[in-house]
Design a protein around this motif. Sequence first.
Motif, PDB file in Angstrom:
ATOM      1  N   LEU A 182      17.729   8.288   0.182  1.00  0.00           N
ATOM      2  CA  LEU A 182      16.483   7.551   0.012  1.00  0.00           C
ATOM      3  C   LEU A 182      16.390   6.946  -1.389  1.00  0.00           C
ATOM      4  O   LEU A 182      16.043   5.774  -1.555  1.00  0.00           O
ATOM      5  N   GLU A 183      16.708   7.741  -2.401  1.00  0.00           N
ATOM      6  CA  GLU A 183      16.591   7.277  -3.789  1.00  0.00           C
ATOM      7  C   GLU A 183      17.555   6.141  -4.100  1.00  0.00           C
ATOM      8  O   GLU A 183      17.242   5.270  -4.917  1.00  0.00           O
ATOM      9  N   GLN A 184      18.713   6.128  -3.462  1.00  0.00           N
ATOM     10  CA  GLN A 184      19.723   5.115  -3.761  1.00  0.00           C
ATOM     11  C   GLN A 184      19.563   3.834  -2.942  1.00  0.00           C
ATOM     12  O   GLN A 184      20.123   2.797  -3.309  1.00  0.00           O
ATOM     13  N   ASN A 185      18.801   3.889  -1.856  1.00  0.00           N
ATOM     14  CA  ASN A 185      18.758   2.736  -0.958  1.00  0.00           C
ATOM     15  C   ASN A 185      17.355   2.230  -0.625  1.00  0.00           C
ATOM     16  O   ASN A 185      17.220   1.136  -0.068  1.00  0.00           O
ATOM     17  N   PHE A 186      16.319   3.009  -0.954  1.00  0.00           N
ATOM     18  CA  PHE A 186      14.964   2.641  -0.566  1.00  0.00           C
ATOM     19  C   PHE A 186      14.007   2.872  -1.729  1.00  0.00           C
ATOM     20  O   PHE A 186      14.402   3.386  -2.774  1.00  0.00           O
ATOM     21  N   LEU A 187      12.744   2.483  -1.551  1.00  0.00           N
ATOM     22  CA  LEU A 187      11.737   2.640  -2.593  1.00  0.00           C
ATOM     23  C   LEU A 187      10.594   3.517  -2.102  1.00  0.00           C
ATOM     24  O   LEU A 187      10.298   3.561  -0.899  1.00  0.00           O
ATOM     25  N   LYS A 188       9.943   4.197  -3.062  1.00  0.00           N
ATOM     26  CA  LYS A 188       8.805   5.068  -2.727  1.00  0.00           C
ATOM     27  C   LYS A 188       7.575   4.605  -3.497  1.00  0.00           C
ATOM     28  O   LYS A 188       7.654   4.319  -4.696  1.00  0.00           O
ATOM     29  N   TYR A 189       6.457   4.546  -2.806  1.00  0.00           N
ATOM     30  CA  TYR A 189       5.207   4.157  -3.454  1.00  0.00           C
ATOM     31  C   TYR A 189       4.615   5.347  -4.190  1.00  0.00           C
ATOM     32  O   TYR A 189       4.439   6.432  -3.619  1.00  0.00           O
ATOM     33  N   ASP A 190       4.285   5.146  -5.495  1.00  0.00           N
ATOM     34  CA  ASP A 190       3.817   6.256  -6.335  1.00  0.00           C
ATOM     35  C   ASP A 190       2.305   6.416  -6.354  1.00  0.00           C
ATOM     36  O   ASP A 190       1.769   7.342  -6.983  1.00  0.00           O
ATOM     37  N   GLY A 191       1.582   5.521  -5.685  1.00  0.00           N
ATOM     38  CA  GLY A 191       0.127   5.642  -5.623  1.00  0.00           C
ATOM     39  C   GLY A 191      -0.601   4.970  -6.761  1.00  0.00           C
ATOM     40  O   GLY A 191      -1.840   4.951  -6.777  1.00  0.00           O
ATOM     41  N   GLU A 192       0.128   4.409  -7.729  1.00  0.00           N
ATOM     42  CA  GLU A 192      -0.499   3.810  -8.910  1.00  0.00           C
ATOM     43  C   GLU A 192      -0.509   2.284  -8.859  1.00  0.00           C
ATOM     44  O   GLU A 192      -1.532   1.652  -9.085  1.00  0.00           O
ATOM     45  N   ASP A 193       0.631   1.694  -8.597  1.00  0.00           N
ATOM     46  CA  ASP A 193       0.744   0.238  -8.619  1.00  0.00           C
ATOM     47  C   ASP A 193       0.141  -0.372  -7.355  1.00  0.00           C
ATOM     48  O   ASP A 193      -0.405   0.323  -6.495  1.00  0.00           O
ATOM     49  N   GLU A 194       0.295  -1.686  -7.235  1.00  0.00           N
ATOM     50  CA  GLU A 194      -0.179  -2.384  -6.039  1.00  0.00           C
ATOM     51  C   GLU A 194       0.579  -1.887  -4.810  1.00  0.00           C
ATOM     52  O   GLU A 194       1.790  -1.677  -4.852  1.00  0.00           O
ATOM     53  N   ILE A 195      -0.133  -1.683  -3.720  1.00  0.00           N
ATOM     54  CA  ILE A 195       0.512  -1.187  -2.505  1.00  0.00           C
ATOM     55  C   ILE A 195       1.454  -2.260  -1.962  1.00  0.00           C
ATOM     56  O   ILE A 195       1.051  -3.408  -1.771  1.00  0.00           O
ATOM     57  N   PRO A 196       2.729  -1.914  -1.719  1.00  0.00           N
ATOM     58  CA  PRO A 196       3.688  -2.913  -1.200  1.00  0.00           C
ATOM     59  C   PRO A 196       3.230  -3.479   0.134  1.00  0.00           C
ATOM     60  O   PRO A 196       2.581  -2.789   0.937  1.00  0.00           O
ATOM     61  N   GLU A 197       3.572  -4.729   0.376  1.00  0.00           N
ATOM     62  CA  GLU A 197       3.159  -5.415   1.592  1.00  0.00           C
ATOM     63  C   GLU A 197       3.634  -4.687   2.839  1.00  0.00           C
ATOM     64  O   GLU A 197       2.933  -4.633   3.856  1.00  0.00           O
ATOM     65  N   GLN A 198       4.856  -4.113   2.790  1.00  0.00           N
ATOM     66  CA  GLN A 198       5.405  -3.412   3.958  1.00  0.00           C
ATOM     67  C   GLN A 198       4.494  -2.244   4.369  1.00  0.00           C
ATOM     68  O   GLN A 198       4.235  -2.030   5.559  1.00  0.00           O
ATOM     69  N   ILE A 199       4.013  -1.490   3.379  1.00  0.00           N
ATOM     70  CA  ILE A 199       3.144  -0.345   3.669  1.00  0.00           C
ATOM     71  C   ILE A 199       1.754  -0.827   4.079  1.00  0.00           C
ATOM     72  O   ILE A 199       1.137  -0.288   5.005  1.00  0.00           O
ATOM     73  N   MET A 200       1.255  -1.847   3.390  1.00  0.00           N
ATOM     74  CA  MET A 200      -0.069  -2.393   3.701  1.00  0.00           C
ATOM     75  C   MET A 200      -0.139  -2.858   5.150  1.00  0.00           C
ATOM     76  O   MET A 200      -1.105  -2.557   5.874  1.00  0.00           O
ATOM     77  N   SER A 201       0.879  -3.583   5.592  1.00  0.00           N
ATOM     78  CA  SER A 201       0.887  -4.094   6.973  1.00  0.00           C
ATOM     79  C   SER A 201       0.869  -2.948   7.970  1.00  0.00           C
ATOM     80  O   SER A 201       0.167  -3.008   8.988  1.00  0.00           O
ATOM     81  N   TYR A 202       1.642  -1.907   7.675  1.00  0.00           N
ATOM     82  CA  TYR A 202       1.705  -0.756   8.584  1.00  0.00           C
ATOM     83  C   TYR A 202       0.343  -0.051   8.669  1.00  0.00           C
ATOM     84  O   TYR A 202      -0.138   0.271   9.764  1.00  0.00           O
ATOM     85  N   LEU A 203      -0.292   0.190   7.525  1.00  0.00           N
ATOM     86  CA  LEU A 203      -1.576   0.909   7.517  1.00  0.00           C
ATOM     87  C   LEU A 203      -2.649   0.121   8.250  1.00  0.00           C
ATOM     88  O   LEU A 203      -3.407   0.685   9.047  1.00  0.00           O
ATOM     89  N   ARG A 204      -2.700  -1.171   8.014  1.00  0.00           N
ATOM     90  CA  ARG A 204      -3.747  -1.976   8.646  1.00  0.00           C
ATOM     91  C   ARG A 204      -3.530  -2.141  10.142  1.00  0.00           C
ATOM     92  O   ARG A 204      -4.494  -2.295  10.905  1.00  0.00           O
ATOM     93  N   ALA A 205      -2.275  -2.083  10.561  1.00  0.00           N
ATOM     94  CA  ALA A 205      -1.987  -2.228  11.989  1.00  0.00           C
ATOM     95  C   ALA A 205      -2.226  -0.927  12.756  1.00  0.00           C
ATOM     96  O   ALA A 205      -2.496  -0.961  13.962  1.00  0.00           O
ATOM     97  N   ASN A 206      -2.174   0.211  12.063  1.00  0.00           N
ATOM     98  CA  ASN A 206      -2.221   1.495  12.764  1.00  0.00           C
ATOM     99  C   ASN A 206      -3.442   2.360  12.447  1.00  0.00           C
ATOM    100  O   ASN A 206      -3.643   3.378  13.115  1.00  0.00           O
ATOM    101  N   TYR A 207      -4.221   1.977  11.438  1.00  0.00           N
ATOM    102  CA  TYR A 207      -5.422   2.752  11.084  1.00  0.00           C
ATOM    103  C   TYR A 207      -6.606   1.802  10.986  1.00  0.00           C
ATOM    104  O   TYR A 207      -6.664   0.948  10.093  1.00  0.00           O
ATOM    105  N   HIS A 208      -7.577   1.950  11.903  1.00  0.00           N
ATOM    106  CA  HIS A 208      -8.682   0.997  11.955  1.00  0.00           C
ATOM    107  C   HIS A 208      -9.548   1.046  10.704  1.00  0.00           C
ATOM    108  O   HIS A 208     -10.205   0.068  10.345  1.00  0.00           O
TER     109      HIS A 208
END
Length: 415
Positions: A278-304
């Motif tokens: 995971l550390e070498q190939n992907f990114l993790k959101y730390d809760g501080e910066d702007e929420i990445p678009e990939q995560i934002m799209s998922y949350l809005r599509a799955n949590y009303h």
Amino acid sequence: MYSELNFLWEAWLKVFTNNGPEAIVNPVQKKTLEDYQKLMTQSFEAAYRMLKPGRWMTVEFSNTQTAVWNAITQAIQQAGFVIANVSALDKQQGSFKAVTTTTAVRKDLVISAYKPSEKMTDEMEAVSGQSAGIWSFVDEHLRHLPVFVGKRGQAQLIEERRPRNIYDRLVAYYVSRGWPLPILTSGDFQSELVRRYPVRDGMVFMEDQVAEYDQKKILVKELLQADLFVSNESSAIEWIRQRLINKPQAYHDLQPDFMKSIQHLNKYEKLPELMELLEQNFLKYDGEDEIPEQIMSYLRANYHTFRGTEITREMRQKAKGFWYVPDPRKAADLEKLRERELWREFEHYLDEAKTSSSKRLKMCRTEALKAGFKRLWMEQKYADIVLVGDKLPPAMVQEDIFLSQFIHNAKSLMR
């Protein structure tokens, strides 16, 4: 046994097959897998000579052994072709063996390969395969790949259009011709690739292709990925990518399914821990910066509760710790860091091969071997590639086309 099965008819006709050039693996004829590959290369070279530049060859293949599959694909590339697509063909009606045995292959694989155009070949040969010819190859390759694959409201991701896969095809083309590899690393190549070409859903297109893709995707409800069998580090990374691309998630959500998926690893594969992958190939959101678009799209599509435009504290807390697939530009930066780690690992293998006269390397990280072989090829240290290759388990080399191609071509350049 193939030509032998004709013996009765040929004895009656008194005309016998010259099975010397028959492309098979046959212990009675003393033909090994290496002999088979050489004979198939000669066959494909004949097809290459007959075809006009830019035209296609389709090879239908059926075998249960990975080593034989790799021998075929390497022979195709060695003859000068570039592989553009591999798909499955279900013939519906099985052969006698397929119907009566449990181990026989039920579907054939279909390999589509093209002969490069004269323009591309001339441009690349004029610069002896150096970096100036890279984008001639990419332009040609992208034009030969399917733009959209789908039906009935579903579309498939085209693996050959992924940046890393395009780089692998480029490397295979250079190695098959014995050219030194371009100075660009995989990370640099991917970064420049996504700067030059449009990217959709992690796939790279030409400017005139992306409009067609966008238009057809509007009618699609679901984007499918091929089922993945995890056998080594490369397929493990792709497994994680498939899980995260539409559903960013935390480590504890991934870990149980990941452990199930790696039950059938190659016995010689040294697989890193999930966290390291995971550390070498992907990114993790730390809760501080702007929420990445990939995560934002998922949350809005799955949590009303998150479907408003405002980014709330609860949304940041929910997204914290989620791993996600980075956009191609950040992925290229990760690739550079990963290659440094892989080279350090490969240096241990190289040192062990130099200091041990007979001991084999029993378990290796195949991605480290690939990264090491690429660097040694760029530095024209062919003897070191052969030295490490001779220390690897034979089955490991036979079952990985990338490793076998580097070792085979390094040996030919040393002669």
